[in-house]
Write an enzyme that holds these catalytic residues in place. Sequence first.
Site, mmCIF file in Angstrom:
data_model
loop_
_atom_site.group_PDB
_atom_site.id
_atom_site.type_symbol
_atom_site.label_atom_id
_atom_site.label_comp_id
_atom_site.label_asym_id
_atom_site.label_seq_id
_atom_site.Cartn_x
_atom_site.Cartn_y
_atom_site.Cartn_z
ATOM 1 N N ARG A 137 5.784 -3.726 8.987
ATOM 2 C CA ARG A 137 3.853 -3.331 9.660
ATOM 3 C C ARG A 137 4.514 -4.354 11.331
ATOM 4 O O ARG A 137 3.479 -3.413 12.396
ATOM 5 C CB ARG A 137 2.862 -4.013 8.935
ATOM 6 C CG ARG A 137 1.589 -3.909 9.435
ATOM 7 C CD ARG A 137 0.203 -4.355 8.981
ATOM 8 N NE ARG A 137 0.475 -3.831 7.917
ATOM 9 C CZ ARG A 137 -0.348 -4.631 6.923
ATOM 10 N NH1 ARG A 137 -0.834 -6.204 6.924
ATOM 11 N NH2 ARG A 137 -0.328 -4.104 5.806
ATOM 12 N N THR A 172 0.741 -1.373 -0.573
ATOM 13 C CA THR A 172 -0.118 0.173 0.229
ATOM 14 C C THR A 172 0.865 1.191 0.229
ATOM 15 O O THR A 172 0.758 2.577 -0.459
ATOM 16 C CB THR A 172 -1.228 0.442 1.428
ATOM 17 O OG1 THR A 172 -1.750 -1.414 1.561
ATOM 18 C CG2 THR A 172 -2.188 1.525 1.202
ATOM 19 N N THR A 176 -1.794 -11.134 -2.057
ATOM 20 C CA THR A 176 -0.830 -12.073 -1.410
ATOM 21 C C THR A 176 -0.632 -13.041 -1.600
ATOM 22 O O THR A 176 0.322 -14.054 -1.292
ATOM 23 C CB THR A 176 -1.468 -12.162 -0.225
ATOM 24 O OG1 THR A 176 -2.529 -12.084 0.251
ATOM 25 C CG2 THR A 176 -1.031 -10.402 0.783
#
Length: 350
Positions: free
Chosen positions: A230, A78, A171
């Site tokens: 993340r 993203t 993914t």
Amino acid sequence: MSADRDPGAVAGAGILDAGSESDAELAFEGALRPKSLGEFVGQTKVRGQLELLLQAAAMQGRSADHILLAGPPGLGKTTLAMIVAHENGRSLRMSSGPAIQHAGDLAALLSSLLPGEVLFIDEIHRMARSAEEMLYLAMEDFRIDIMVGKGAGATSIPLELAPFTLVGATTRSGLLPNPLRDRFGFTAHLEFYDDAELTEVLRRAARLLGMPIDEAALTEIAGRSRGTPRIANRLLRRVRDYALVNAKDADLTSVRAALDLYDVDPLGLDRLDRAVLRAIIDRFDGGPVGLNTLAVSVGEEAETIESVVEPFLVRIGLLSRTPRGRVATKAAWRQFGGRAPQPTLLDDEL
């Protein structure tokens, strides 16, 4: 609502708090996202490829080729889509595969795009098949065909689209049909980060957050982050919370105490990882055991086990996938203080 919130809170207050909490989470994530390829840490090869692609498009005064970003969750797909739009000086329109379940959904989205705009579709492999087929023509010719009417009286009306750049993220690239995959001008495969890259990610995040933390503490967090930025940023926030609440410095001792509190061990294994390995070892004698049986035994969805838990366990050598099911490796037995059983001969091998 967060899992650690008081379930007895007044409903109205809960709505307000949940909104504030969501805004805080978005602000936190937004503050840490790099705004350009120069700020982006890791994925050196992909960054170089994207930089060349975007510079060539800018020199020719055209929209960049369509881009497919493939890789596990949390590696920056993203963020890279946002950077593509920023580097091109274009606005970004965001959607997701599960939200596009009809061709009409996609037609409405595509027809509203401005010239040169970047369209980001997350989990693009989960789009409806009818929408995928419409996307083929849109990507190649910047045109879609709208069907009006039904049966023998149906009429196809062509609708011209403004030139755009599609950035798709997935993914599970193997689930994309070949005609869709082939229409992307560039496919980037994102890799897991090593500890040095994660330490740099954490150092940058701590600086942006104004959080004093020593190098040993950063290295410790990086080693428990499963190769994923993340997760690294999430653990950094937990360490910051622990240090704040306990009025301590964010040093190595605080990091270990905070991550132990949140059940993240030195290998990066969390509660669910250990539950899966324990189930295979203790209940099924090390395996093999089927995915659905394993999911029931730990009280989780099979998709969660397959997409979240297994990739990491396989990558660090604690789990093996076989045609007969999942098997705990010798390293997994050693990790949990046991000894792997000796293989037995089948009757036809005697």
